[in-house]
Write a protein that holds these residues in place. Sequence first.
Motif, PDB file in Angstrom:
ATOM      1  N   TRP A  71       0.845  -1.193   0.000  1.00  0.00           N
ATOM      2  CA  TRP A  71       0.000   0.000   0.000  1.00  0.00           C
ATOM      3  C   TRP A  71       0.876   1.236   0.000  1.00  0.00           C
ATOM      4  O   TRP A  71       2.082   1.155  -0.243  1.00  0.00           O
ATOM      5  CB  TRP A  71      -0.993  -0.046   1.158  1.00  0.00           C
ATOM      6  N   CYS A  72       0.271   2.409   0.246  1.00  0.00           N
ATOM      7  CA  CYS A  72       0.981   3.661  -0.015  1.00  0.00           C
ATOM      8  C   CYS A  72       2.262   3.797   0.790  1.00  0.00           C
ATOM      9  O   CYS A  72       3.257   4.343   0.296  1.00  0.00           O
ATOM     10  CB  CYS A  72       0.069   4.855   0.231  1.00  0.00           C
ATOM     11  N   ASN A  76       5.248   4.238  -1.889  1.00  0.00           N
ATOM     12  CA  ASN A  76       5.807   5.585  -1.955  1.00  0.00           C
ATOM     13  C   ASN A  76       7.069   5.751  -1.116  1.00  0.00           C
ATOM     14  O   ASN A  76       7.832   6.691  -1.327  1.00  0.00           O
ATOM     15  CB  ASN A  76       4.729   6.611  -1.595  1.00  0.00           C
ATOM     16  N   HIS A 112      -2.079   8.921   4.116  1.00  0.00           N
ATOM     17  CA  HIS A 112      -1.637   8.631   2.748  1.00  0.00           C
ATOM     18  C   HIS A 112      -0.279   9.255   2.486  1.00  0.00           C
ATOM     19  O   HIS A 112      -0.094  10.469   2.629  1.00  0.00           O
ATOM     20  CB  HIS A 112      -2.631   9.151   1.711  1.00  0.00           C
ATOM     21  N   LEU A 114       2.824  10.286  -0.055  1.00  0.00           N
ATOM     22  CA  LEU A 114       3.187  10.613  -1.431  1.00  0.00           C
ATOM     23  C   LEU A 114       4.478  11.420  -1.395  1.00  0.00           C
ATOM     24  O   LEU A 114       5.040  11.661  -0.322  1.00  0.00           O
ATOM     25  CB  LEU A 114       2.066  11.370  -2.154  1.00  0.00           C
ATOM     26  N   ASP A 127       2.957   9.614  -7.054  1.00  0.00           N
ATOM     27  CA  ASP A 127       2.197   8.725  -6.177  1.00  0.00           C
ATOM     28  C   ASP A 127       2.060   7.389  -6.892  1.00  0.00           C
ATOM     29  O   ASP A 127       1.570   7.333  -8.016  1.00  0.00           O
ATOM     30  CB  ASP A 127       0.821   9.332  -5.916  1.00  0.00           C
ATOM     31  N   GLY A 129       0.816   4.715  -4.906  1.00  0.00           N
ATOM     32  CA  GLY A 129       0.166   3.914  -3.886  1.00  0.00           C
ATOM     33  C   GLY A 129      -1.248   4.326  -3.571  1.00  0.00           C
ATOM     34  O   GLY A 129      -1.660   4.293  -2.409  1.00  0.00           O
ATOM     35  N   PHE A 130      -2.039   4.695  -4.592  1.00  0.00           N
ATOM     36  CA  PHE A 130      -3.420   5.104  -4.334  1.00  0.00           C
ATOM     37  C   PHE A 130      -4.428   4.165  -4.987  1.00  0.00           C
ATOM     38  O   PHE A 130      -5.526   4.554  -5.355  1.00  0.00           O
ATOM     39  CB  PHE A 130      -3.653   6.549  -4.773  1.00  0.00           C
ATOM     40  N   VAL A 134      -5.136   5.740  -8.733  1.00  0.00           N
ATOM     41  CA  VAL A 134      -3.811   6.360  -8.667  1.00  0.00           C
ATOM     42  C   VAL A 134      -3.493   7.083  -9.979  1.00  0.00           C
ATOM     43  O   VAL A 134      -3.779   6.585 -11.068  1.00  0.00           O
ATOM     44  CB  VAL A 134      -2.743   5.287  -8.368  1.00  0.00           C
TER      45      VAL A 134
END
Length: 275
Positions: A71-72, A76, A112, A114, A127, A129-130, A134
């Motif tokens: 994940w983010c 990131n 989150h 970034l 980014d 990881g969205f 994304v």
Amino acid sequence: MTSTVTTSAAAYLDLLGVDRAAPDRALLDRVVTAHNATIPFENLDPFTGVEPPTTSDGVAAKLVHGRRGGWCFEHNRLLYDVLAAVGYQVTPLVGRVRLGLAPADPPTSRTHRLTLVDTTEGRFTVDAGFGSTVPTTALRLVAGLEQPTPQATYRYTRDDHGAWVLQRRGSGDWADQYVVDLVPAPDVDFAMGSWYLTHHPASHFRTGLVAARTTPEHRTTLDGTRLTVRTADGDVARHDLTSPARVRDALEEHLGVDTGAVAGLEDRLREVYFP
């Protein structure tokens, strides 16, 4: 910069199939596009009760060498480390996710990650990881500028407090994605956010399975037992997966995740989706 990060950066670029080049906007876009096409977004660790890594070495071992996604906080972290290693001026940022919310709704937690990138060609955010929405290129940090990608158009606006709001427009109206200020975030903020989303009882990353991978041609998402493939032309194919084995197959074949290293996945799938 440690030799571990430098070695991981080289392995990462090899995995993406991106040649080393001067750190300019063109390379930035190539890296972000290839990252999203190659390394999937997935929450299998928190879904199965495993603590995801947040350190550089741990993230590189999993995402670069382990044929896994994340994940983010993982995507990131990796992207930040690599961009720094190849010569970009980077700043880690943390934002508040606003998907599905109106501007008047209460603020959300800062969960989150970034990256802000300063170049001779301007200031950008990147980014990887969205998940299913994304942005697949670097986005110029300019208020009001509409920035098309193969999947959707993005823009930044400013809120009443001066923070930057990323918005996305697909087939409908503009929708907020997240709100972020430009204050550099220390590692402890990301460790806290990762722990919170891994352990909080209401975290949807604990209670449900999500995965996504986006190429210039397709955006593939897995939401529980629903696999969706959208083309850049707007065609949509949806498949309902009827067993844990089919979910694992989708993760392997459509998302590129090595599920063999995920202990207890089928039991967790049965518990949540096939009781």
